[in-house]
Write an enzyme that holds these catalytic residues in place. Structure first.
Site, PDB file in Angstrom:
ATOM      1  N   SER A   1     -31.675-150.050 -71.877  1.00  0.00           N
ATOM      2  CA  SER A   1     -31.867-148.985 -72.696  1.00  0.00           C
ATOM      3  C   SER A   1     -31.033-147.876 -72.601  1.00  0.00           C
ATOM      4  O   SER A   1     -29.747-147.970 -73.054  1.00  0.00           O
ATOM      5  CB  SER A   1     -33.292-148.505 -72.412  1.00  0.00           C
ATOM      6  OG  SER A   1     -34.075-147.446 -73.327  1.00  0.00           O
TER       7      SER A   1
ATOM      8  N   GLU B   1     -37.800-154.191 -82.190  1.00  0.00           N
ATOM      9  CA  GLU B   1     -37.430-152.575 -81.681  1.00  0.00           C
ATOM     10  C   GLU B   1     -36.722-151.777 -82.694  1.00  0.00           C
ATOM     11  O   GLU B   1     -35.911-152.167 -83.696  1.00  0.00           O
ATOM     12  CB  GLU B   1     -36.371-152.979 -80.588  1.00  0.00           C
ATOM     13  CG  GLU B   1     -36.662-153.724 -79.485  1.00  0.00           C
ATOM     14  CD  GLU B   1     -35.561-153.649 -78.355  1.00  0.00           C
ATOM     15  OE1 GLU B   1     -35.117-152.416 -77.916  1.00  0.00           O
ATOM     16  OE2 GLU B   1     -34.916-154.536 -77.707  1.00  0.00           O
TER      17      GLU B   1
ATOM     18  N   HIS C   1     -38.853-153.858 -76.464  1.00  0.00           N
ATOM     19  CA  HIS C   1     -37.803-153.299 -75.794  1.00  0.00           C
ATOM     20  C   HIS C   1     -37.532-153.755 -74.533  1.00  0.00           C
ATOM     21  O   HIS C   1     -38.782-153.753 -73.617  1.00  0.00           O
ATOM     22  CB  HIS C   1     -37.958-151.694 -75.947  1.00  0.00           C
ATOM     23  CG  HIS C   1     -37.052-151.037 -75.496  1.00  0.00           C
ATOM     24  ND1 HIS C   1     -35.716-150.868 -76.038  1.00  0.00           N
ATOM     25  CD2 HIS C   1     -36.890-149.929 -74.629  1.00  0.00           C
ATOM     26  CE1 HIS C   1     -34.915-149.831 -75.366  1.00  0.00           C
ATOM     27  NE2 HIS C   1     -35.633-149.491 -74.365  1.00  0.00           N
TER      28      HIS C   1
END
Length: 310
Positions: A144, A238, A268
């Site tokens: 991320s 996502e 995610h």
């Protein structure tokens, strides 16, 4: 792979309660810690340490052999998360790859806005090199925001004249703080975790009124020439899908060796759900093999370079 597992995970993620009023930063941090903080996988020894002037967590699998090291940069929108919330994921990647790892507690926004996290990532990378880890024995990984920070660290290292590591793995990287990716809107219904507003809120806290197109904040916009081989894994469900897809395209255009894997119907950083989701286990196995292959290749190249002429 199991459609039933994917559907169950999607339902679980969608069932998470959403507050009518935006939670404070402290509420977000405590909630994230409650959801994800846990011990490293069995068989991994952990130690508190300091790297690059920041607290860090060392993770040493029993299977670790040789000089290889993994520098892990955790996710959390540059606002939440810590080595403790990611000890399981970083430790599992380290275990499967047979690598000693260190996860850095880089400074978080809004108390420490951009470029504090990049400065900390670069300082950690520089210190590993200064301690004697050869670049051919060093790999990076992040998820991320930590995936974006991994790229920014590589770019900052390049600009500082430091050698690049052997390879890097990026799980669902956030690479564009301008939020220009089409998936930010086209995947709004498919994403069970984030909305465009959620991502924008993290960007606001991290960079404020600063330049969101700065290449160290939005590395997908950077010249990626000279970066090491990259493995990018992302879920199809996502809003950040295009951050990964566009990154892979730009890396390839810059003559960087890059592998992009898009997991159908996955959310995610689905790798968090290893041991519960077949796709997560398979993805971590591929990531471990990728790191091992490039460490071996880089090590051979370094040995050849040092071999005296006859």
């Amino acid at each position: 792979m199991s459609r039933q597992q994917r559907d169950a995970l999607d339902a679980m993620l969608r069932s998470a309660p959403r507050s009518q009023t935006p939670p404070t930063v402290e509420e977000q941090r405590s909630g994230f810690a409650a959801a994800f903080a846990g011990p490293a996988p069995q068989g991994i020894v952990t130690r508190r340490t300091v790297l690059g002037g920041r607290p860090a967590l060392e993770l040493e699998p029993a299977e670790a052999v040789g000089p290889g090291r993994l520098l892990y940069l955790h996710g959390g929108g540059y606002v939440i998360g810590s080595p403790d919330t990611h000890a399981a994921l970083a430790g599992e990647l380290a275990r499967r790859a047979g690598l000693r790892a260190v996860s850095v507690d880089y400074r978080l926004a809004p108390e420490h806005p951009f470029p504090a996290a990049v400065d900390d990532g670069l300082a950690a990378y520089r210190e590993l090199l200064e301690r004697g880890t050869g670049p051919e024995d060093l790999v990076l990984a992040g998820d991320s925001a930590g995936g974006g920070l991994t790229l920014a660290t590589l770019l900052a290292a390049r600009e500082a004249g430091l050698p690049q590591p052997a390879a890097a793995v990026l799980f669902s990287p956030w690479t564009d703080l301008t939020l220009a990716g089409e998936s930010m809107r086209s995947k709004a219904e498919a994403d069970p975790i984030f909305t465009e507003a959620d991502i924008r809120a993290y960007a606001d806290l991290y960079i404020g009124a600063g330049d969101r197109a700065n290449c160290l904040a939005s590395p997908v916009l950077a010249d990626l020439t000279g970066l090491p081989p990259l493995l990018v894994q992302v879920g199809a469900n996502e809003v950040l899908l295009d951050d990964a897809v566009r990154l892979a395209g730009r890396a390839g255009a810059a003559d960087v060796e890059v592998t992009l894997e898009v997991g159908p119907s996955l959310p995610h950083v689905f790798q968090h759900f290893y041991d519960r989701l077949d796709e997560a286990d398979a993805a971590l196995d591929r990531a471990a093999r990728f790191l091992d292959a490039h460490l071996s290749t880089a090590g051979r190249r370094a040995a050849d370079h040092l071999e005296p002429a006859h």
